[in-house]
Scaffold this motif. Structure first.
Motif, PDB file in Angstrom:
ATOM      1  N   VAL A  90      -0.766 -10.576   0.195  1.00  0.00           N
ATOM      2  CA  VAL A  90       0.445  -9.612   0.108  1.00  0.00           C
ATOM      3  C   VAL A  90       0.980  -9.646   1.419  1.00  0.00           C
ATOM      4  N   ARG A 142      -0.169  -2.773  -3.164  1.00  0.00           N
ATOM      5  CA  ARG A 142       0.761  -1.828  -2.406  1.00  0.00           C
ATOM      6  C   ARG A 142       0.082  -0.548  -2.376  1.00  0.00           C
ATOM      7  N   ARG A 182      -0.779  -6.498  11.117  1.00  0.00           N
ATOM      8  CA  ARG A 182       0.059  -5.958  10.092  1.00  0.00           C
ATOM      9  C   ARG A 182       0.799  -4.728  10.738  1.00  0.00           C
ATOM     10  N   ASP A 206       4.093  -7.858   2.130  1.00  0.00           N
ATOM     11  CA  ASP A 206       4.320  -6.443   2.241  1.00  0.00           C
ATOM     12  C   ASP A 206       4.501  -5.909   1.032  1.00  0.00           C
ATOM     13  N   HIS A 207       4.905  -4.697   0.913  1.00  0.00           N
ATOM     14  CA  HIS A 207       4.825  -3.999  -0.472  1.00  0.00           C
ATOM     15  C   HIS A 207       5.755  -4.724  -1.412  1.00  0.00           C
ATOM     16  N   LYS A 208       6.359  -5.408  -1.138  1.00  0.00           N
ATOM     17  CA  LYS A 208       7.126  -5.875  -2.272  1.00  0.00           C
ATOM     18  C   LYS A 208       6.991  -7.864  -2.458  1.00  0.00           C
ATOM     19  N   PHE A 212      -1.965  -4.826   2.676  1.00  0.00           N
ATOM     20  CA  PHE A 212      -0.601  -4.923   1.918  1.00  0.00           C
ATOM     21  C   PHE A 212       0.424  -4.422   2.849  1.00  0.00           C
ATOM     22  N   ASP A 213       0.257  -4.111   4.059  1.00  0.00           N
ATOM     23  CA  ASP A 213       1.402  -3.541   4.980  1.00  0.00           C
ATOM     24  C   ASP A 213       1.893  -4.991   5.655  1.00  0.00           C
ATOM     25  N   MET A 267       7.022  -7.245  -8.094  1.00  0.00           N
ATOM     26  CA  MET A 267       6.761  -8.088  -6.573  1.00  0.00           C
ATOM     27  C   MET A 267       7.777  -9.241  -6.514  1.00  0.00           C
TER      28      MET A 267
END
Ligand code: ABU
Length: 370
Positions: free
Chosen positions: A311, A257, A361, A313-315, A13-14, A335
């Motif tokens: 994913v 995330r 990442r 990134d976290h969003k 997720f990073d 998201m």
């Protein structure tokens, strides 16, 4: 991290900076063999057929995979591609012979990235024994570009008949789904424990913790091997008793995330195994239902590729474009959703997450479950 660092990824997720996207060229439906036979439902049209996949399906899959690669590049992510070989060749070792290989979709099954290491998995399908060759040029390139890159290969399994339970789920009276679920609950799978066998896609990386699904493609001996190979990590065995064909964790249990995972509502993680998440304030939410009632033709995977997302990134998350329910849920979970058409590639071995493998990442190895 030095300026020369090419390979580094500790979780799913990073912020993603560099990824491999698979290719469908020359992909084959493999011939009968113990591990493959158990993955193909008895009533599937794929039963008994093997050989190169129809050219028009290869072209359609490649068009979508190329489109996905371009989309990722347009967001500043470096994308590398494997070098396909002629998969329609027999594989022969001193221990077994099979008449064709599989393909270089999906990379996620073969390559496990843990920090500065990419490890080629010890896969249980005989037809996938030489699949790592498609990634060899990239591994060699990273090895030369990045002085800290650890280019690793898990012990090559022998895959003799001893590696499989004879006639597991097959024979004259093929197992019913209920009988399958009983076997899954008893943790009895087609693979035996004579040697480590695993697919990289059975491993969910969450910093210091590796959650590994015990199922058709990964055995307990592999987990023991992983724990010794990654001594600074904690390897956790996880099971999902509601899945009659447990293979690969990424359509079952998916982190979005830090602190949030979605879990397949038909394959819930048992209470006992959830404790570690609850104790560390992680939320586990039931994934949305798939938009489709059936997988596309000649597909090994279930309709739950709906939750097989990448994913960024976290969003931000990539979800298959026809999976309207999953997209809506991701949106509600806060998201930004990027719809990606990829259903034509499903038959080649998986969805949006499956068709990629992490190279880099941002971020470091966090301890999310102290
Ligand atoms: N490669 C992921 C497949 C998982 C599933 O069929 O549900």
């Amino acid at each position: 991290m030095t300026q020369d660092t090419i390979v580094s990824s500790w979780n799913d997720f990073d912020p993603l900076r560099h990824v491999i996207v698979g290719r469908a060229d020359h992909c084959c439906v493999p011939p009968s063999e113990p591990a493959v036979d158990d993955k193909v439902p008895v009533d599937s049209k794929m039963k008994g057929m093997w050989g190169p996949r129809p050219l028009e399906t290869v072209e359609a899959a490649n068009e979508q995979l190329d489109g996905f690669a371009k989309l990722l590049e347009s967001r500043g992510i470096r994308v590398d591609r494997p070098t396909p070989i002629q998969w329609n060749q027999a594989v022969s070792t001193p221990d077994f012979r099979t008449f064709s290989m599989f393909g270089c979709m999906p990379p996620r099954d073969v390559l496990l990235t843990v920090g500065n290491e990419i490890l080629s998995a010890a896969m249980s399908f005989r037809c996938r024994y030489f699949e790592y060759l498609a990634y060899w040029p990239l591994m060699n390139q990273y090895f030369r570009e990045d002085p800290n890159f650890r280019w690793e290969q898990a012990p090559r399994p022998r895959l003799t008949d001893e590696s499989y339970r004879p006639n597991y789920g097959m024979g004259k009276h093929a197992m019913t789904i209920e009988e399958r679920l009983e076997k899954v609950a008893a943790k009895e799978f087609v693979t035996t424990e004579v040697e480590p066998m695993f697919d990289a896609a059975d491993v969910m990386r969450m910093g210091k913790d590796l959650f590994v699904q015990h199922g058709l493609t990964t055995n307990r001996t592999a987990m023991e091997w992983m724990q010794r190979h990654f001594p600074n990590h904690r390897v956790h065995a996880v099971n999902f008793p509601g899945d009659p064909y447990p293979i690969h964790i990424d359509a079952t249990f998916v982190p979005l995330r830090p602190g949030l995972c979605i879990n397949n509502p038909h394959r819930k993680m048992p209470e006992e195994q959830r404790k570690i998440f609850a104790k560390n304030d992680w939320e586990i939410v039931d994934a949305a239902m798939p938009a489709h009632d059936n997988p596309p033709p000649l597909c090994y995977s279930s309709t739950w590729l709906s939750m097989n997302c990448l994913v960024l990134d976290h969003k931000t998350v990539c979800v298959e474009a026809s999976e309207v329910h999953q997209m809506e849920q991701m949106d509600k979970l806060g998201m930004e959703v990027i719809p990606v058409p990829l259903r034509d590639a499903y038959a080649f071995g998986g969805g949006i997450h499956c068709c990629t493998a992490d190279v880099y990442r941002e971020g470091t190895c966090e301890d999310y479950f102290p």
